[in-house]
Design an enzyme around this catalytic site. Structure first.
Site, PDB file in Angstrom:
ATOM      1  N   SER A 128       0.790  -1.207   0.000  1.00 13.99           N
ATOM      2  CA  SER A 128       0.000   0.000   0.000  1.00 13.99           C
ATOM      3  C   SER A 128       0.835   1.276   0.000  1.00 13.99           C
ATOM      4  O   SER A 128       1.459   1.607  -0.995  1.00 13.99           O
ATOM      5  CB  SER A 128      -0.915  -0.085   1.231  1.00 13.99           C
TER       6      SER A 128
ATOM      7  N   ASP B  17       9.968   4.657 -10.346  1.00 12.53           N
ATOM      8  CA  ASP B  17       9.554   5.220 -11.630  1.00 12.53           C
ATOM      9  C   ASP B  17      10.280   6.518 -11.958  1.00 12.53           C
ATOM     10  O   ASP B  17      10.528   6.821 -13.134  1.00 12.53           O
ATOM     11  CB  ASP B  17       8.042   5.470 -11.627  1.00 12.53           C
TER      12      ASP B  17
ATOM     13  N   LYS C 168      -1.247  -3.923  -3.251  1.00 12.47           N
ATOM     14  CA  LYS C 168      -2.526  -3.309  -2.888  1.00 12.47           C
ATOM     15  C   LYS C 168      -2.559  -1.895  -3.450  1.00 12.47           C
ATOM     16  O   LYS C 168      -1.835  -1.024  -3.001  1.00 12.47           O
ATOM     17  CB  LYS C 168      -2.748  -3.263  -1.381  1.00 12.47           C
TER      18      LYS C 168
END
Length: 429
Positions: A314, A325, A339
């Site tokens: 999460s 990224d 999640k």
């Protein structure tokens, strides 16, 4: 969908830190007395919250209008009747994160936000496929961790009561209790049953611990973040500032077994590492997209390596996904939990109970939907069962040369530091 500091939760489990619950607005205005005298109205209130806010407009292929007719046609003589019906109604969504909390459970949730709870220090959730109650992670420094309970353990019995078909709220209620009392947990691990008798305790939650560690290319700042609680960002800020004063050459950020927590906490912490770029995007059922970005206020530009594993869920995945990224950090360890959903926590009209409802999906900066998929590290290193149990039996070795994943992270960080110092050198992942 504007991201508020109140009520937005992205923890992987039912036993999870959250912000203090917010009131529902624009649905009902009757006073508490009305709901106490009309438990059916409480059932309808929960139905309407789902109808207006739930992330999936098809309600996971459930005829939600028909559900209302079914449950409002019943007679409810007590609030307990209503509570039972609400749980049944929400279970039809087959979403373990959308759940009802009775007054005791809701109060416990609010107590957790104060940084202290009573129990054994464990996060649990139903497995997405098997629905069996599974350990996400034991909290560091708690009775569960000391007893040797591990992430991915399947809880088959609690005090000799089978968990087959048991909902997460009932499991949490059985595990929690007064400090000093004991709970018997039966675990299935690698097809073998194990018994753990664990003494409950009052648990103070300090989400960050850190240290300056000597390393070949200068000092390393080691920061372990256990949860994204309300005070996590302030503790992280203090840790980074202190380590910067000590002129560390790079950082190892340890998110292993971190089950998540507050959405805004993950965003604030990401902004401490990222000077620019997107952190996360959230999308509600109407397709409304909200972007959270770095704010040019990073506290450091030193290289960072992030440790993750199957218990990193999460909010941990938001932070690690943002760093990966944006090519700001290198991830080392094993695939994360997976999640990608956001919940809003709300109090209900009876003034005592509450609920959490999934209201949005989140995506990494590159648009990855990691729900059920997780994030794959740049450098994969799986611990053996023996190595895991060794670290559990001696938690002082976590984040030291006696920790194989830490050793790998330090090796990767050393190459990152060398690459930064030499323009011609190439960082090795």
């Amino acid at each position: 969908m504007a991201i508020s500091k109140q009520g937005l939760v992205i923890g992987a489990t039912a036993a999870m830190l959250t912000a203090f619950a917010v009131n529902i607005s624009g649905i009902y205005s009757p006073g508490k007395a009305f709901f106490k005298e009309s438990p059916k109205q409480l059932v309808d209130e929960v139905w309407q919250v789902i109808d207006r806010s739930y992330v999936d407009g098809t309600f996971n292929q459930v005829d939600w209008q028909n559900i209302r007719k079914e449950y409002l046609s019943r007679t409810y003589t007590t609030k307990q009747d209503a509570y039972k019906a609400i749980r049944q109604m929400l279970e039809k969504l087959e979403d373990p994160y959308t759940r009802f909390m009775d007054p005791e459970e809701f109060k416990s949730l609010q107590v957790e936000t104060s940084g202290e709870l009573s129990g054994i220090g464990i996060q649990i959730a139903p497995d997405e496929k098997t629905k069996r109650i599974t350990v996400i992670a034991p909290m560091e420094g708690t009775p569960a961790a000391a007893a040797g309970i591990l992430a991915k353990d399947i809880i088959t019995k609690i005090n000799d009561k089978s968990t087959q078909g048991m909902n997460i709220n009932e499991a949490v209620s059985l595990i929690r209790g007064k400090p000093g009392t004991e709970v018997n947990i039966t675990i299935l691990r690698n097809k073998q049953q194990r018994q753990f008798r664990v003494k409950r305790a009052k648990i103070e939650l300090h989400p960050v611990r850190y240290s300056y560690q000597n390393s070949p290319n200068g000092g390393t700042g080691y920061i372990r973040l256990n949860q994204f609680s309300a005070n996590a960002s302030s503790e992280m800020r203090n840790a980074i500032k202190d380590l910067e004063k000590k002129n560390v050459a790079g950082y190892i950020l340890d998110l292993r077994s971190n089950p998540g927590g507050l959405l805004y906490s993950s965003i604030e912490i990401a902004q401490m590492w990222l000077d620019e770029g997107t952190i996360v995007s959230t999308v509600d059922r109407r397709g409304t997209k909200d972007l959270e970005k770095a704010n040019n206020r990073a506290l450091t530009d030193k290289p960072v390596v992030v440790l993750v594993d199957g218990g990193s869920a999460s909010a941990s995945e938001i932070l690690s996904g943002a760093l990966q990224d944006n090519k700001r950090g290198v991830l080392v360890g094993t695939k994360t939990f997976g999640k990608g959903l956001v919940q809003s926590v709300r109090s209900l009209g009876d003034g005592e109970s509450g609920m959490a409802v999934t209201i949005a999906k989140y995506f990494t900066p590159n648009g990855r939907d990691i729900n059920k998929a997780g994030i794959k590290p740049d450098v994969v290193l799986e611990l053996t069962e023996k190595q895991k149990e060794k670290l559990v039996s001696d938690r002082t070795k976590v984040g030291t040369p006696g920790d194989p994943q830490y050793d790998k992270a330090l090796s990767v960080l050393t190459k990152q530091i060398a690459a930064q110092r030499s323009p011609r050198a190439e960082a090795v992942r």
